[in-house]
Scaffold this motif. Structure first.
Motif, PDB file in Angstrom:
ATOM      1  N   THR A 184       0.820  -1.206   0.000  1.00  0.00           N
ATOM      2  CA  THR A 184       0.000   0.000   0.000  1.00  0.00           C
ATOM      3  C   THR A 184       0.857   1.261   0.000  1.00  0.00           C
ATOM      4  O   THR A 184       0.318   2.377  -0.007  1.00  0.00           O
ATOM      5  CB  THR A 184      -0.954   0.035   1.210  1.00  0.00           C
ATOM      6  N   ASP A 185       2.174   1.100   0.000  1.00  0.00           N
ATOM      7  CA  ASP A 185       3.118   2.217   0.064  1.00  0.00           C
ATOM      8  C   ASP A 185       3.949   2.250  -1.216  1.00  0.00           C
ATOM      9  O   ASP A 185       4.808   1.394  -1.433  1.00  0.00           O
ATOM     10  CB  ASP A 185       4.019   2.043   1.290  1.00  0.00           C
ATOM     11  N   LEU A 186       3.685   3.233  -2.073  1.00  0.00           N
ATOM     12  CA  LEU A 186       4.399   3.330  -3.342  1.00  0.00           C
ATOM     13  C   LEU A 186       5.902   3.464  -3.140  1.00  0.00           C
ATOM     14  O   LEU A 186       6.700   2.878  -3.886  1.00  0.00           O
ATOM     15  CB  LEU A 186       3.854   4.521  -4.138  1.00  0.00           C
ATOM     16  N   ASP A 187       6.311   4.205  -2.120  1.00  0.00           N
ATOM     17  CA  ASP A 187       7.739   4.380  -1.864  1.00  0.00           C
ATOM     18  C   ASP A 187       8.404   3.069  -1.450  1.00  0.00           C
ATOM     19  O   ASP A 187       9.572   2.835  -1.774  1.00  0.00           O
ATOM     20  CB  ASP A 187       7.967   5.443  -0.796  1.00  0.00           C
ATOM     21  N   ALA A 188       7.680   2.209  -0.747  1.00  0.00           N
ATOM     22  CA  ALA A 188       8.235   0.912  -0.366  1.00  0.00           C
ATOM     23  C   ALA A 188       8.494   0.054  -1.596  1.00  0.00           C
ATOM     24  O   ALA A 188       9.523  -0.636  -1.682  1.00  0.00           O
ATOM     25  CB  ALA A 188       7.284   0.195   0.594  1.00  0.00           C
TER      26      ALA A 188
ATOM     27  N   ASN B  74       3.162 -10.348  -8.127  1.00  0.00           N
ATOM     28  CA  ASN B  74       2.316  -9.619  -7.178  1.00  0.00           C
ATOM     29  C   ASN B  74       1.422 -10.629  -6.465  1.00  0.00           C
ATOM     30  O   ASN B  74       0.457 -11.125  -7.037  1.00  0.00           O
ATOM     31  CB  ASN B  74       1.482  -8.581  -7.929  1.00  0.00           C
ATOM     32  N   ASN B  75       1.755 -10.903  -5.207  1.00  0.00           N
ATOM     33  CA  ASN B  75       1.221 -12.085  -4.547  1.00  0.00           C
ATOM     34  C   ASN B  75       0.493 -11.788  -3.235  1.00  0.00           C
ATOM     35  O   ASN B  75       0.029 -12.712  -2.586  1.00  0.00           O
ATOM     36  CB  ASN B  75       2.383 -13.064  -4.294  1.00  0.00           C
ATOM     37  N   VAL B  76       0.393 -10.531  -2.846  1.00  0.00           N
ATOM     38  CA  VAL B  76      -0.177 -10.207  -1.536  1.00  0.00           C
ATOM     39  C   VAL B  76      -1.702 -10.202  -1.612  1.00  0.00           C
ATOM     40  O   VAL B  76      -2.285  -9.691  -2.569  1.00  0.00           O
ATOM     41  CB  VAL B  76       0.327  -8.835  -1.055  1.00  0.00           C
ATOM     42  N   GLY B  77      -2.342 -10.770  -0.589  1.00  0.00           N
ATOM     43  CA  GLY B  77      -3.799 -10.751  -0.541  1.00  0.00           C
ATOM     44  C   GLY B  77      -4.321 -10.868   0.871  1.00  0.00           C
ATOM     45  O   GLY B  77      -3.741 -11.575   1.697  1.00  0.00           O
ATOM     46  N   ILE B  78      -5.413 -10.159   1.171  1.00  0.00           N
ATOM     47  CA  ILE B  78      -6.077 -10.245   2.464  1.00  0.00           C
ATOM     48  C   ILE B  78      -7.558 -10.469   2.225  1.00  0.00           C
ATOM     49  O   ILE B  78      -8.072 -10.249   1.123  1.00  0.00           O
ATOM     50  CB  ILE B  78      -5.847  -8.994   3.329  1.00  0.00           C
TER      51      ILE B  78
ATOM     52  N   ASN C 186      -5.258  -5.724  -2.261  1.00  0.00           N
ATOM     53  CA  ASN C 186      -5.360  -6.767  -3.287  1.00  0.00           C
ATOM     54  C   ASN C 186      -5.326  -6.223  -4.710  1.00  0.00           C
ATOM     55  O   ASN C 186      -4.742  -6.851  -5.606  1.00  0.00           O
ATOM     56  CB  ASN C 186      -6.658  -7.555  -3.113  1.00  0.00           C
ATOM     57  N   LEU C 187      -5.968  -5.091  -4.929  1.00  0.00           N
ATOM     58  CA  LEU C 187      -6.043  -4.528  -6.281  1.00  0.00           C
ATOM     59  C   LEU C 187      -5.053  -3.380  -6.481  1.00  0.00           C
ATOM     60  O   LEU C 187      -4.222  -3.426  -7.384  1.00  0.00           O
ATOM     61  CB  LEU C 187      -7.464  -4.055  -6.575  1.00  0.00           C
ATOM     62  N   LEU C 188      -5.119  -2.382  -5.620  1.00  0.00           N
ATOM     63  CA  LEU C 188      -4.234  -1.238  -5.807  1.00  0.00           C
ATOM     64  C   LEU C 188      -2.779  -1.599  -5.528  1.00  0.00           C
ATOM     65  O   LEU C 188      -1.871  -0.935  -6.046  1.00  0.00           O
ATOM     66  CB  LEU C 188      -4.693  -0.062  -4.938  1.00  0.00           C
ATOM     67  N   GLY C 189      -2.542  -2.663  -4.763  1.00  0.00           N
ATOM     68  CA  GLY C 189      -1.170  -3.144  -4.611  1.00  0.00           C
ATOM     69  C   GLY C 189      -0.578  -3.565  -5.947  1.00  0.00           C
ATOM     70  O   GLY C 189       0.597  -3.293  -6.238  1.00  0.00           O
ATOM     71  N   VAL C 190      -1.385  -4.209  -6.780  1.00  0.00           N
ATOM     72  CA  VAL C 190      -0.936  -4.581  -8.128  1.00  0.00           C
ATOM     73  C   VAL C 190      -0.748  -3.334  -8.984  1.00  0.00           C
ATOM     74  O   VAL C 190       0.224  -3.214  -9.739  1.00  0.00           O
ATOM     75  CB  VAL C 190      -1.940  -5.549  -8.786  1.00  0.00           C
ATOM     76  N   VAL C 191      -1.670  -2.389  -8.867  1.00  0.00           N
ATOM     77  CA  VAL C 191      -1.575  -1.149  -9.645  1.00  0.00           C
ATOM     78  C   VAL C 191      -0.280  -0.408  -9.297  1.00  0.00           C
ATOM     79  O   VAL C 191       0.450   0.059 -10.184  1.00  0.00           O
ATOM     80  CB  VAL C 191      -2.805  -0.256  -9.384  1.00  0.00           C
ATOM     81  N   ARG C 192       0.016  -0.300  -8.004  1.00  0.00           N
ATOM     82  CA  ARG C 192       1.256   0.377  -7.597  1.00  0.00           C
ATOM     83  C   ARG C 192       2.480  -0.347  -8.141  1.00  0.00           C
ATOM     84  O   ARG C 192       3.444   0.270  -8.596  1.00  0.00           O
ATOM     85  CB  ARG C 192       1.322   0.475  -6.077  1.00  0.00           C
ATOM     86  N   SER C 193       2.464  -1.659  -8.061  1.00  0.00           N
ATOM     87  CA  SER C 193       3.582  -2.444  -8.586  1.00  0.00           C
ATOM     88  C   SER C 193       3.774  -2.183 -10.072  1.00  0.00           C
ATOM     89  O   SER C 193       4.908  -2.025 -10.549  1.00  0.00           O
ATOM     90  CB  SER C 193       3.338  -3.934  -8.329  1.00  0.00           C
TER      91      SER C 193
END
Length: 261
Positions: free
Chosen positions: A63-67, A87-91, A112-119
């Motif tokens: 959830t952190d673009l800088d990370a 991209n494997n993270v999910g809750i 789940n979704l925006l984590g992929v978008v950031r990646s």
């Protein structure tokens, strides 16, 4: 178009346990170098240490673009390139639809979704510039088939990840970048740690798929990359369910249901 895993530089989010950890091992066994990332930095370091010198660890909150930028920079500084991103993270938020609050929906969508978008924002420019690479997005059979109303935020995001991945494949494959979508069914992981429960337990209705070991899933993912395959299933019988759904959606939604998936 397959990049091949030998000497490939791979980045896996959520690799501190479960499917991510198993895939890190499968990639390393095939000669890849693996940047192991996880929200839990200790887990990431443990898994990286298991890879016989082929792993490096990094903490990462998707959830952190800088990370994510820091993970990219680590991979480039250490190895000089990035060839594959998983991209494997999910809750999950679980419960009757009417009992799951808006903030739970927002959290699941953010991860789940925006984590992929950031990646994608962080890593796709690297892959596009070099004209090669591979992206793997972890969805779920709950993102292919309409059974997950007991975990609706998860189901909605995994359907979105499937659609995102299909469109990415059309866009990226002509540019030399492979795309795979992993849709696991039952896998023996610690995902229960990532579940928040609301209200009384719902009774899902859907196909019953066998539960498989994470190590088997890791090998399936590695095979999928080597074969440049889009859809990676842990339960082959899900393909028949998907054909039945596509043949007649109304009939599929109204037919008698057996147990939970």
């Amino acid at each position: 178009m397959s990049i091949g895993l030998r000497d490939a530089v791979t980045v896996i989010t959520g690799a501190g346990s479960g499917i991510g950890r198993a895939t890190a091992h499968a990639f390393a066994r095939r000669g890849a170098r693996v940047v192991v990332t996880d929200l839990d930095a200790d887990r990431a370091r443990t898994v990286a240490g298991e890879l016989d010198g082929r792993g490096v660890a990094a903490p990462c909150d998707v959830t952190d673009l800088d990370a994510l930028r820091a993970v990219r920079d680590l991979a480039l500084d250490r190895f000089g390139r990035v060839d594959l991103v998983m991209n494997n993270v999910g809750i999950l938020a679980v419960g009757p639809v009417e009992d799951i609050p808006l903030d739970a929906w927002q959290r699941v969508i953010d991860v789940n979704l925006l984590g992929v978008v950031r990646s994608n924002l962080v890593f796709l420019p690297v892959l596009l510039e070099q004209g090669s690479g591979h992206v793997i997005n972890t969805a779920s059979t709950a993102g292919l088939l309409p059974y997950g109303f007991d975990r609706l935020p998860y189901t909605a995001t995994k359907h979105a990840v499937v659609g995102l991945s299909e469109s990415l494949a059309l866009y990226l494959r002509p540019r030399g970048i492979g795309v795979s979508c992993l849709c696991p069914a039952g896998v023996a992981t610690n995902i229960v740690e990532q579940i928040t429960f609301y209200g009384e337990p719902a009774a899902p209705q859907g196909p019953s798929f066998s539960v498989v070991d994470p190590d088997a899933v890791g090998e399936l993912v590695a095979d999928g990359v080597d074969e440049d395959r889009f859809l990676i299933l842990t339960a082959p019988e899900a393909a028949e369910e998907l054909r039945e759904l596509g043949a007649d959606v109304d009939q599929y939604l109204t037919r008698p249901r057996k147990g939970a998936a």
